[in-house]
Write a protein that holds these residues in place. Sequence first.
Motif, mmCIF file in Angstrom:
data_model
loop_
_atom_site.group_PDB
_atom_site.id
_atom_site.type_symbol
_atom_site.label_atom_id
_atom_site.label_comp_id
_atom_site.label_asym_id
_atom_site.label_seq_id
_atom_site.Cartn_x
_atom_site.Cartn_y
_atom_site.Cartn_z
ATOM 1 N N SER A 10 0.724 4.193 29.753
ATOM 2 C CA SER A 10 0.758 4.293 28.292
ATOM 3 C C SER A 10 1.460 5.569 27.870
ATOM 4 N N VAL A 11 1.817 5.617 26.607
ATOM 5 C CA VAL A 11 2.164 6.883 25.970
ATOM 6 C C VAL A 11 0.883 7.379 25.311
ATOM 7 N N ASP A 12 0.358 8.488 25.802
ATOM 8 C CA ASP A 12 -0.865 9.051 25.242
ATOM 9 C C ASP A 12 -0.514 9.984 24.086
ATOM 10 N N ILE A 13 -1.051 9.690 22.921
ATOM 11 C CA ILE A 13 -0.769 10.469 21.719
ATOM 12 C C ILE A 13 -2.057 11.145 21.263
ATOM 13 N N SER A 14 -1.994 12.441 21.100
ATOM 14 C CA SER A 14 -3.167 13.206 20.663
ATOM 15 C C SER A 14 -2.904 13.805 19.297
ATOM 16 N N TYR A 15 -3.758 13.469 18.323
ATOM 17 C CA TYR A 15 -3.697 14.032 16.982
ATOM 18 C C TYR A 15 -4.864 14.995 16.792
ATOM 19 N N SER A 16 -4.569 16.218 16.424
ATOM 20 C CA SER A 16 -5.622 17.216 16.213
ATOM 21 C C SER A 16 -5.806 17.459 14.719
ATOM 22 N N LEU A 17 -7.024 17.186 14.241
ATOM 23 C CA LEU A 17 -7.340 17.323 12.816
ATOM 24 C C LEU A 17 -8.586 18.177 12.637
ATOM 25 N N ALA A 18 -8.587 19.005 11.593
ATOM 26 C CA ALA A 18 -9.806 19.756 11.279
ATOM 27 C C ALA A 18 -10.884 18.817 10.781
ATOM 28 N N GLU A 19 -10.451 17.778 10.035
ATOM 29 C CA GLU A 19 -11.387 16.792 9.491
ATOM 30 C C GLU A 19 -10.702 15.434 9.467
ATOM 31 N N PHE A 20 -11.420 14.408 9.874
ATOM 32 C CA PHE A 20 -10.885 13.045 9.884
ATOM 33 C C PHE A 20 -11.464 12.288 8.696
ATOM 34 N N LYS A 21 -10.598 11.901 7.767
ATOM 35 C CA LYS A 21 -11.049 11.237 6.538
ATOM 36 C C LYS A 21 -10.806 9.735 6.640
ATOM 37 N N LEU A 22 -11.887 8.965 6.541
ATOM 38 C CA LEU A 22 -11.777 7.517 6.574
ATOM 39 C C LEU A 22 -11.264 6.986 5.234
ATOM 40 N N ASP A 23 -10.487 5.906 5.304
ATOM 41 C CA ASP A 23 -9.960 5.254 4.105
ATOM 42 C C ASP A 23 -9.182 6.234 3.230
ATOM 43 N N ASP A 24 -8.419 7.110 3.908
ATOM 44 C CA ASP A 24 -7.638 8.121 3.190
ATOM 45 C C ASP A 24 -6.456 8.519 4.072
ATOM 46 N N VAL A 25 -5.575 9.331 3.536
ATOM 47 C CA VAL A 25 -4.413 9.806 4.290
ATOM 48 C C VAL A 25 -4.800 11.039 5.101
ATOM 49 N N ASN A 26 -4.455 11.034 6.394
ATOM 50 C CA ASN A 26 -4.662 12.196 7.266
ATOM 51 C C ASN A 26 -3.302 12.673 7.749
ATOM 52 N N ARG A 27 -2.913 13.867 7.359
ATOM 53 C CA ARG A 27 -1.624 14.420 7.774
ATOM 54 C C ARG A 27 -1.829 15.315 8.995
ATOM 55 N N VAL A 28 -0.985 15.089 10.003
ATOM 56 C CA VAL A 28 -1.158 15.747 11.291
ATOM 57 C C VAL A 28 0.001 16.698 11.562
ATOM 58 N N GLU A 29 -0.327 17.935 11.909
ATOM 59 C CA GLU A 29 0.697 18.905 12.296
ATOM 60 C C GLU A 29 0.744 19.090 13.810
ATOM 61 N N GLN A 30 -0.408 18.973 14.455
ATOM 62 C CA GLN A 30 -0.456 19.149 15.904
ATOM 63 C C GLN A 30 -0.470 17.788 16.594
ATOM 64 N N VAL A 31 0.648 17.447 17.232
ATOM 65 C CA VAL A 31 0.796 16.165 17.925
ATOM 66 C C VAL A 31 1.239 16.428 19.358
ATOM 67 N N ARG A 32 0.569 15.762 20.296
ATOM 68 C CA ARG A 32 0.960 15.868 21.705
ATOM 69 C C ARG A 32 1.192 14.454 22.244
ATOM 70 N N LYS A 33 2.348 14.241 22.868
ATOM 71 C CA LYS A 33 2.657 12.946 23.471
ATOM 72 C C LYS A 33 2.971 13.152 24.951
ATOM 73 N N THR A 34 2.289 12.365 25.798
ATOM 74 C CA THR A 34 2.501 12.506 27.241
ATOM 75 C C THR A 34 2.577 11.122 27.887
ATOM 76 N N ALA A 35 3.166 11.087 29.070
ATOM 77 C CA ALA A 35 3.140 9.871 29.885
ATOM 78 C C ALA A 35 1.725 9.724 30.417
ATOM 79 N N GLY A 36 1.034 8.662 29.976
ATOM 80 C CA GLY A 36 -0.390 8.553 30.260
ATOM 81 C C GLY A 36 -0.751 7.375 31.149
ATOM 82 N N GLY A 37 -2.033 7.303 31.434
ATOM 83 C CA GLY A 37 -2.565 6.353 32.400
ATOM 84 C C GLY A 37 -3.122 7.147 33.561
#
Length: 312
Positions: A10-37
């Motif tokens: 897989s492509v493993d994608i990591s989103y780092s958020l201070a707070e995760f808001k349901l049913d709302d927009v979450n803007r992400v600045e810290q993104v990590r993508k790696t070859a996963g599995g």
Amino acid sequence: MILAVTMNPSVDISYSLAEFKLDDVNRVEQVRKTAGGKGLNVARVIRQMDEDVLATGVLGGTLGDYIIQELSNTEIASDFLKINQESRNCIAILHDGQQTEILESGPTLTEEDGAAFVKKYQELLSAVSIVTISGSLPKGLKTGYYQQLVEIGREQGIPAIVDTSGESLRQVLLHQVKPFAIKPNITELSQLLGQEVKSETGSLHQALSDELFQGIEWIVVSLGSEGAFVKHGADFYRVTIPEIEVVNPVGSGDATVAGLAAAMKQNLPVADVLKTAMTTGMLNTMEAETGSINYANFSQLFEMVKVTKIHA
């Protein structure tokens, strides 16, 4: 060389958020993508140990191309079976001190795909000395598929370390031809036996003495911060590890498998095999990136791992 098999990368994608808001927009600045599995985590750690490794499995589409490029960027050689389907994304959302995962199931393989990979696998075995088989099977393959890979390896004299769970692991264990090594955690061990296994020495000793595990050279039961309980041949060992600062425990089991494979390839003594595996597992927990170690810290931690033989 070590061959690391990942059947559903897989492509493993990591989103780092201070707070995760349901049913709302979450803007992400810290993104990590790696070859996963799991198998690719194994391959990455083996490479960071400066051992030769070849990653293989099944992938396709633009995500498959991205995985191959990411492996190439970290000097990991690869030879995958390409299919006309898209590989998967696996998303981890780090928020509020928690981790929420969204995992795609990935492509559905045909019987022909399965047979084509078996052919590739047979060819690749001619250039390797040990195999790691990690993670879940993609949809479409029978639960006994890993057993087929184990048997092919045994026919060519290549030992296989199998790190999977559920019915895939059960099928491997039920067959007459056993894997060289397995690495269940205590929950997986309990599921296999249909009864609760506790982390006490007596309970673990009894569990690994079950007929289901006869004929397996190495059984390494990971116990998290308590280390591991191990059966090697007819002998049992308790492995204890020092207290460390944990940054990210995800992938530690894969790093343990990498250490096992590298140490076995080097034909190290039993105690050193176990100390190596525990050390690479610990090193992974100390890094933010999954399936990654700082090998410069290996020797210091290695000396702090204690291996005690259990006398029944």
